[in-house]
Design a protein around this motif. Sequence first.
Motif, PDB file in Angstrom:
ATOM      1  N   GLU A 113     -12.899 -38.510  26.499  1.00  0.00           N
ATOM      2  CA  GLU A 113     -12.669 -39.027  25.139  1.00  0.00           C
ATOM      3  C   GLU A 113     -13.440 -40.318  24.893  1.00  0.00           C
ATOM      4  OE1 GLU A 113      -8.701 -37.753  22.902  1.00  0.00           O
ATOM      5  OE2 GLU A 113      -8.352 -39.252  24.454  1.00  0.00           O
ATOM      6  N   THR A 152     -11.105 -29.549  20.814  1.00  0.00           N
ATOM      7  CA  THR A 152      -9.994 -30.293  21.401  1.00  0.00           C
ATOM      8  C   THR A 152      -9.528 -29.551  22.641  1.00  0.00           C
ATOM      9  OG1 THR A 152      -8.355 -29.113  20.072  1.00  0.00           O
ATOM     10  CG2 THR A 152      -9.214 -31.191  19.169  1.00  0.00           C
ATOM     11  N   ASP A 161      -9.306 -35.089  21.867  1.00  0.00           N
ATOM     12  CA  ASP A 161     -10.245 -34.725  20.805  1.00  0.00           C
ATOM     13  C   ASP A 161     -11.665 -35.110  21.192  1.00  0.00           C
ATOM     14  OD1 ASP A 161     -11.568 -34.171  18.458  1.00  0.00           O
ATOM     15  OD2 ASP A 161     -10.466 -35.626  17.247  1.00  0.00           O
ATOM     16  N   SER A 163     -14.339 -34.044  19.211  1.00  0.00           N
ATOM     17  CA  SER A 163     -15.128 -33.644  18.045  1.00  0.00           C
ATOM     18  C   SER A 163     -16.273 -34.578  17.714  1.00  0.00           C
ATOM     19  CB  SER A 163     -14.218 -33.479  16.825  1.00  0.00           C
ATOM     20  OG  SER A 163     -13.575 -34.702  16.515  1.00  0.00           O
TER      21      SER A 163
END
Length: 169
Positions: A113, A152, A161, A163
């Motif tokens: 992340e 995710t 997440d 993205s």
Amino acid sequence: GDWLTKGNDRESAVEILKFIRNKMTEFFGEKSYLMVGNHDYNYQGQVLGWNEYQLTPDEIAESWFPEYGKTYYGFTTDASRFYVFDSGIDWNHTKSINDYDKEQIVWFAQQLEKNDDKHIVIAMHRVTQREELNVMTPYLAEMGAAYNARGTYEYDGVVYDFSDKSGMV
């Protein structure tokens, strides 16, 4: 990894690991990265009846990874980030996940992340003569696929997440 080849008592096993770390540092300086192999837990003596002592992850970390405090870690080179995992002992790491595996999976998700590297490499020891995968492998592979797809990944009720990421695992 796989430096210990027979059952040792705690003191001799720890000294062997420290010797290896010192030699690797002497030969390669800061460009030396150790990885725990199944034999580095000193379990062979238990299998063959030589001794009863198996090293713990903390004892291995103290000998090999004092700067990380764990037997898993990450490091960055000019072009890539590497994540090195502790895949544990071969015979008990193909069926059920343990708390240390879970800790590494969560750590990796949190690292991804935060990651902004273009190239991401996963490294872990694997026993080649066994057909079963290490119990962590499917989790790491699924997480890497989610990262590459900019999706995710959910683990243990927490959603990670990826993205906004741009690198590839």
